[in-house]
Write an enzyme that holds these catalytic residues in place. Structure first.
Site, PDB file in Angstrom:
ATOM      1  N   LYS A  69       0.822  -1.225   0.000  1.00 12.75           N
ATOM      2  CA  LYS A  69       0.000   0.000   0.000  1.00 12.75           C
ATOM      3  C   LYS A  69       0.847   1.261   0.000  1.00 12.75           C
ATOM      4  O   LYS A  69       0.591   2.179  -0.773  1.00 12.75           O
ATOM      5  CB  LYS A  69      -0.928   0.026   1.219  1.00 12.75           C
ATOM      6  CG  LYS A  69      -2.114  -0.876   1.161  1.00 12.75           C
ATOM      7  CD  LYS A  69      -3.061  -0.623   2.310  1.00 12.75           C
ATOM      8  CE  LYS A  69      -2.385  -0.664   3.657  1.00 12.75           C
ATOM      9  NZ  LYS A  69      -1.761  -1.971   3.959  1.00 12.75           N
ATOM     10  N   THR A  71       4.041   1.655  -0.819  1.00 13.32           N
ATOM     11  CA  THR A  71       4.788   1.734  -2.077  1.00 13.32           C
ATOM     12  C   THR A  71       3.889   2.243  -3.196  1.00 13.32           C
ATOM     13  O   THR A  71       4.278   3.112  -3.991  1.00 13.32           O
ATOM     14  CB  THR A  71       5.354   0.348  -2.445  1.00 13.32           C
ATOM     15  OG1 THR A  71       6.106  -0.153  -1.342  1.00 13.32           O
ATOM     16  CG2 THR A  71       6.237   0.420  -3.667  1.00 13.32           C
ATOM     17  N   LYS A 103       7.266  -7.040  10.059  1.00  8.56           N
ATOM     18  CA  LYS A 103       6.778  -6.315   8.883  1.00  8.56           C
ATOM     19  C   LYS A 103       7.822  -5.389   8.273  1.00  8.56           C
ATOM     20  O   LYS A 103       7.846  -5.148   7.072  1.00  8.56           O
ATOM     21  CB  LYS A 103       5.524  -5.514   9.265  1.00  8.56           C
ATOM     22  CG  LYS A 103       4.874  -4.757   8.118  1.00  8.56           C
ATOM     23  CD  LYS A 103       3.601  -4.087   8.597  1.00  8.56           C
ATOM     24  CE  LYS A 103       2.988  -3.225   7.500  1.00  8.56           C
ATOM     25  NZ  LYS A 103       3.828  -2.040   7.202  1.00  8.56           N
ATOM     26  N   ALA A 271      -4.203  -0.354  12.073  1.00 11.10           N
ATOM     27  CA  ALA A 271      -5.612  -0.523  11.718  1.00 11.10           C
ATOM     28  C   ALA A 271      -6.226  -1.791  12.278  1.00 11.10           C
ATOM     29  O   ALA A 271      -7.440  -1.938  12.274  1.00 11.10           O
ATOM     30  CB  ALA A 271      -5.778  -0.504  10.200  1.00 11.10           C
ATOM     31  N   TRP A 407       7.672   0.112  -8.129  1.00 11.48           N
ATOM     32  CA  TRP A 407       8.814  -0.347  -7.324  1.00 11.48           C
ATOM     33  C   TRP A 407      10.097  -0.252  -8.153  1.00 11.48           C
ATOM     34  O   TRP A 407      11.118   0.230  -7.655  1.00 11.48           O
ATOM     35  CB  TRP A 407       8.596  -1.792  -6.860  1.00 11.48           C
ATOM     36  CG  TRP A 407       9.610  -2.236  -5.833  1.00 11.48           C
ATOM     37  CD1 TRP A 407       9.485  -2.223  -4.476  1.00 11.48           C
ATOM     38  CD2 TRP A 407      10.932  -2.741  -6.091  1.00 11.48           C
ATOM     39  NE1 TRP A 407      10.633  -2.673  -3.867  1.00 11.48           N
ATOM     40  CE2 TRP A 407      11.543  -2.996  -4.830  1.00 11.48           C
ATOM     41  CE3 TRP A 407      11.667  -2.993  -7.247  1.00 11.48           C
ATOM     42  CZ2 TRP A 407      12.836  -3.498  -4.711  1.00 11.48           C
ATOM     43  CZ3 TRP A 407      12.969  -3.494  -7.138  1.00 11.48           C
ATOM     44  CH2 TRP A 407      13.530  -3.746  -5.875  1.00 11.48           C
TER      45      TRP A 407
END
Length: 554
Positions: A69, A71, A103, A271, A407
């Site tokens: 998300k 990126t 992460k 979240a 990317w």
């Protein structure tokens, strides 16, 4: 292939004053923190009356294969600037917990990053430390008040305010404090949450200004008296000192993408256990400066996007123009039953099975009246047939899917997505509305999210939970939205149930009142508000080389 940190370190950064000028921020509003980052004082920016359009980037349910998300948010904003649309980013700050856990950081990846990457991921401008200090000051003042006579008659069995730390530490989830003798206070059970789960974090991200921040801090309910009356931070006279600790932290941080896109990075609630959005102040500031603001909400759309719509947009009066749902071939194949070790092999059938997850998220976002476009975040192992299948599925469900190579190529790799987003936004087709009305009961709100977003059969809770919700409704909190805390890996409360499960039951384990933030948290299933480190934490591979450069940060 260069790592993300090596790519970021090779970038040529513009002076932060130049980035501020590009964004239209006057010099008197810029408070530099070194050469490449700054605090921005919104009060020093003249009112313009300009109101840009808000673009939300969300995603399918996360998997170990990765979705991207942040990126994609960075690549999209860079691409929108490339096609001549004045665009800013409004993102969350990374937490140290994931950086040293599993992460990793939250600055994007490859050539679609916000920089300086190391600074943003590690300490940044000190906002999280200020939030941790303000939260724990209140904790200390509670115990100190009880130690010196307890004039408010706080029931030590009903103190709900815990402590926080911005590191994953499972040993602190549940503790016994104040042991060791009379001088150390009254022993009681308590615990720690991670800083991003703090109500102070939520308040910082939802406050409109410093006055609103202090008012919200004062409304924090820390526990109850012996006759069940709420005790607030204002009752303890803690709100003023807490606001002092946060007076710099409330100012948004300005950095840049590798393409030179101005980025406001501010606040960082998760979240899965909080509301998962960057600050209202940063988002509003961006909308007054740019024609478009690209923001993101954490984890999948069932968590981050739902809370973005039902909590942030409801409280701040925001109306998003477009939602981008990020998906990868790899993640959809995992949802279709493929093991992570086998993802490099083409498997269109598995992708089609797993795409039920993408379809569910498309349908869910549409319930809020927001147009949707799908971003296919490209990986080198993808095949044309797999991309074609995602496009086919998206079209069958009323939206477009665009292949993105940001990317590898930066903004140039997301131009097709940018053009699609701008076209949807210019069409002004959004008719945004939250999922539920304020006047529903608190449990009905929980059940609405469970049945309409998670597609559960129902939400259930013990009588004690229903009784607590009834007490809060009687005390005037019934109009608040709900913040669902559950696993991010599934629509259900079972993290192993991938795809798009239906007919399951969402069990609400406990509820927590965040009166200052303005919502009620429903803790579901086995979700933890203090994560633990994995068997092999990322911290084992992070260090310094002989030149003093950071290694291993991702």
């Amino acid at each position: 292939m260069l790592s993300d940190i090596e790519i970021a370190r090779a970038a040529t950064l513009k002076p932060i004053a130049e980035i501020a000028a590009i964004a239209g921020i006057p010099a008197e509003a810029v408070e530099p923190y070194g050469k490449a980052k700054a605090k921005i004082d919104p009060a020093a920016i003249p009112a313009s009356g300009h109101n840009g359009k808000l673009i939300l980037v969300t995603a399918i349910s996360p998997t170990p294969a990765g979705e991207g998300k942040t990126t994609t948010s960075v690549g999209l904003a860079d691409a929108m600037n490339r096609i001549g649309r004045r665009t800013m980013l409004a993102l969350r700050e990374p937490s140290l917990g994931p950086c040293f856990g599993t992460k990793g950081g939250a600055t994007g990846g490859g050539h679609a990053q916000v920089v300086p990457m190391e600074d943003i991921n590690l300490h940044f401008t000190g906002d999280f430390h200020a939030i941790t200090a303000a939260h724990n000051l209140l904790s200390a003042m509670i115990d100190n008040h009880i130690h010196w006579g307890n004039a408010l008659d706080i029931d030590v069995r009903r103190i709900t305010w815990r402590r926080v730390l911005d590191i994953n530490d499972r040993a602190l989830r549940d503790i016994v404090q104040s042991i060791g003798g009379v001088a150390n206070g009254y022993p009681r059970e308590s615990g720690f949450d991670i800083t991003v789960a703090s109500e102070v974090m939520a308040i910082l991200c939802l406050a409109s200004d410093l006055d609103d921040l202090q008012a919200r801090l004062g409304r924090i309910v820390v526990g109850y008296t012996r006759d069940r009356q709420p005790v607030t931070a204002h009752d303890l006279k803690a709100d003023g000192a807490m606001a002092v600790l946060l007076k710099e932290a409330i100012k948004p941080n300005l950095v840049q993408s590798m393409d030179g896109t101005p980025a406001l990075i501010h606040g960082g609630p998760f979240a899965n256990i909080a509301h998962g959005c960057n600050s209202v102040i940063a988002t509003r500031l961006g909308l007054t400066l740019a024609d478009f603001v690209v923001t993101e909400a954490g984890f999948g759309a069932d968590l981050g996007a739902e809370k973005f719509f039902d909590i942030k947009c409801r409280q701040a009066g925001l109306s998003p123009a477009v939602a981008v749902i990020v998906a990868t071939v790899r993640a959809l194949k995992m949802h279709g039953g493929v093991a992570k070790t086998d993802l490099a092999r083409e498997d269109v059938a598995a992708l089609e099975r797993g795409a039920v997850n993408l379809v569910r998220h498309i349908e869910n976002v549409r319930q809020f009246g927001v147009p949707v476009v799908v971003a296919i975040n490209h990986f080198a192992t993808d095949t044309d047939a797999e991309h074609a299948k995602i496009r086919e599925i998206a079209v069958a469900h009323g939206c477009e899917a665009h292949l993105c190579k940001h990317w590898a190529e930066g903004g140039a790799g997301a131009v097709d997505l940018a053009e699609a987003v701008v076209a949807l936004a210019d069409r002004d087709g959004a008719q945004f509305a939250p999922l539920y009305d304020d006047n529903l009961s608190l449990f009905d709100k929980i059940n609405t999210v469970a049945t309409r977003i998670y597609r559960a059969e129902e939400a259930v809770a013990e009588p004690s939970v229903h009784a607590q919700l009834a007490r809060w409704e009687a005390a005037g909190y019934g109009n608040l939205p709900v913040c669902m805390a559950k696993t991010q890996y599934s629509f259900s409360t079972d993290p192993a149930s991938m795809g798009a499960p239906t007919g399951h039951v969402v069990k609400v384990r406990e509820v927590r009142l965040s009166a200052g933030a303005g919502f009620v948290v429903a803790v579901c299933g086995e979700i933890m508000t203090m994560p633990g480190l994995p068997r092999v934490p990322a911290a084992e591979h992070i260090g310094l080389n002989a030149a003093g450069d950071i290694l291993g940060l991702s």
